[in-house]
Scaffold this active site. Structure first.
Site, mmCIF file in Angstrom:
data_model
loop_
_atom_site.group_PDB
_atom_site.id
_atom_site.type_symbol
_atom_site.label_atom_id
_atom_site.label_comp_id
_atom_site.label_asym_id
_atom_site.label_seq_id
_atom_site.Cartn_x
_atom_site.Cartn_y
_atom_site.Cartn_z
ATOM 1 N N SER A 171 -9.366 2.033 3.673
ATOM 2 C CA SER A 171 -8.512 2.768 2.764
ATOM 3 C C SER A 171 -7.562 1.876 1.977
ATOM 4 C CB SER A 171 -7.706 3.797 3.557
ATOM 5 O OG SER A 171 -6.853 3.156 4.497
ATOM 6 N N SER A 184 -9.557 -0.331 7.806
ATOM 7 C CA SER A 184 -9.065 -0.149 6.445
ATOM 8 C C SER A 184 -8.508 -1.374 5.744
ATOM 9 C CB SER A 184 -8.012 0.965 6.411
ATOM 10 O OG SER A 184 -8.617 2.215 6.631
ATOM 11 N N LYS A 194 0.838 -1.198 0.000
ATOM 12 C CA LYS A 194 0.000 0.000 0.000
ATOM 13 C C LYS A 194 0.875 1.251 0.000
ATOM 14 C CE LYS A 194 -3.787 2.107 2.678
ATOM 15 N NZ LYS A 194 -4.617 1.958 3.889
#
Length: 492
Positions: free
Chosen positions: A160, A184, A78
């Protein structure tokens, strides 16, 4: 093609010489080129470096010198974690527009998880998208655009860690690293039909320290609980840069790792015999879509068939969202502070609006929020004296339109309003696993959340593996997938 294999099956193929790390890396890169135009899961690729790492892994296997249980497996990171030699923009123009932003020399170090992935021999295939500074439960930003759900590109993958979840679900790499400050990794796991674990806080070291403080966790995202377990064994690597990290032995003694909990310890007809499980459909304050609840109830029944003692409980909890907002948005304001007084004018409009609603907190407000958090943690610690696991829906609604922070016509503009069952366990720092438990009538994935007491991460993984085996494959291959033809073209 290798994209349909789990990480552990891929490694077994490497060991037998039936497939090579280079082939797996090439498959992933080819699939990204062909499929990611519809998803926008990746924000950075370096095929040359990826293939160099894959060739090194291949040499290790040929020499009988593999360095770990996931050596050679395609893995994404990420775009929140520092990655040596590559920019980490965190989805923000505030970082991307820096004069030295694209200079490899400006990014000289890895985050602890990035280092762990490299040391384990995993092949990094790219960095995945995030909302700006990972501030919300969906994935879009002004820098990289809108990320979409492989099951229906008109819908959000959640966030996220939405790029990470979309990539894993679509066959674009077997493993992904995500972050979880309020749900997330679990939200997008539920929306995309994959597995994700938010471990006990501190089990996986974090650096730099998150501005969201001790709400923020790193977590593995994979297609199976066993792959998640193997990934956890890799990530349990101490790093002195995180002063708040806890010893790996707190949740997984070195001789008794997570993978064993997800494999050897779940054999037999009733592997969860005697486990005390509490099921709460709403934590006492939420509202769950009937289709979601139906799938979760089926998973609860499966736990009972595995030997668990299951009670449906009325928790009567008060929603801690107000305290969470104080902690969360104080952290978000701290993110912007180093970028100057005009930073608020250069972030995405919906972040600006949210900070307009939640700002100017005093030290007393913050301490009051901490007190709520501590009381919630104490309550859950007492709860786990009676029950080993708490089971809830991961998210009470199915995926909604991509590019929106909340469903159409929703009663609130806040992302927290539609994911009430995830952020409480960031506040309490408990381990929480999301795994697929069914689909809606429209064929969209549904996730069930298993929550354990702090440091009972292995128990959560063991129960998740047993439940996964009992349920079987409950989510079909996504509409947008590496194994399907006819995809392409960039959507934003």
């Amino acid at each position: 093609m290798t994209f349909s294999l789990t990480a552990l099956a891929l490694v077994e193929g490497f060991r037998r010489g039936e497939v090579s790390p280079v082939e797996a890396a090439e498959d992933a890169l080819t699939a990204i080129e062909r499929v990611d135009g519809e998803l926008n899961a990746f924000c950075l690729l370096d095929p040359e470096a990826t293939l160099a790492d894959a060739r090194a892994a291949e040499r290790r296997y040929r020499a009988g010198e593999s360095v770990g249980p996931l050596d050679g497996v395609p893995t994404s990171i990420k775009d929140i974690f520092l990655t040596r030699g590559h920019p980490t923009y965190r989805g923000s123009h505030l970082l991307a527009d820096r004069r030295d932003g694209a200079d490899p020399a400006a990014w000289p170090e890895d985050a602890p998880v990035t280092s762990a992935v490299r040391e384990a021999g995993c092949v990094v295939i790219g960095k995945t998208t995030t909302p700006e500074f990972a501030w919300k439960g969906v994935t879009d930003n002004a820098l990289t655009g809108i990320t979409r759900n492989p099951h229906d590109p008109a819908l959000t993958p959640g966030g996220s860690s939405g790029g990470a979840a979309a990539a894993v679900a679509a066959g674009l790499g077997q493993l992904a690293l995500g972050t979880d400050g309020g749900g997330s990794v679990r939200i997008p796991a539920s929306f995309c039909g994959i597995v994700a674990l938010k471990p006990t806080y501190g089990v996986i070291p974090m650096f730099p320290s998150s501005p969201f403080g001790t709400l923020a966790h790193a977590g593995p995202m994979t297609r199976t609980v066993a792959d998640t377990a193997a990934f956890m064994d890799v990530l349990l690597r101490p790093d002195p840069r995180d002063w708040s990290a806890v010893p790996a032995r707190a949740t997984s003694p070195s001789h008794d790792g997570y993978l064993r909990a997800a494999t050897d310890e779940v054999r037999g007809d009733r592997p969860l015999e005697g486990l005390r499980v509490a099921y709460s459909p709403d934590l006492g304050y939420g509202t769950t879509d009937p289709e979601i609840e139906h799938a979760v109830v089926r998973a609860v029944a499966a736990l009972e068939s595995l030997g668990a003692r299951v009670d449906t409980v009325e928790l009567a909890m008060a929603d801690p969202v107000d305290a969470f907002h104080v902690l969360w948005f104080s952290g978000l304001a701290a993110v912007l502070a180093p970028h100057g007084p005009d930073a608020i004018d250069r972030v995405e409009p919906r972040m600006r609006e949210a900070l307009g609603r939640y700002h100017d907190y005093s030290a007393a407000d913050y301490l009051d929020a901490v007190a709520v958090r501590m009381a919630l943690g104490a309550r859950m610690a007492a709860f786990h004296h009676e029950y080993d696991l708490l089971v809830t829906p991961t998210v009470p609604i199915p995926p909604f339109a991509a590019g929106a922070d909340v469903p159409p016509g929703w009663h609130s503009p806040d992302w927290t309003s539609w994911t009430p069952y995830t952020y409480p366990f960031n506040m309490t720092q408990q381990p929480a696993l999301s795994l697929p438990c069914g689909v809606t009538d429209a064929g969209l994935p549904v996730g069930v959340q298993l929550v354990g007491a702090r440091f009972e991460d292995r128990l959560v993984v063991r129960a998740g593996a047993a439940l996964e085996a009992a349920l079987g494959r409950v989510v079909p291959e996504p509409r947008v997938h590496a194994g399907r033809r006819g995809h392409g073209g960039r959507r934003r």
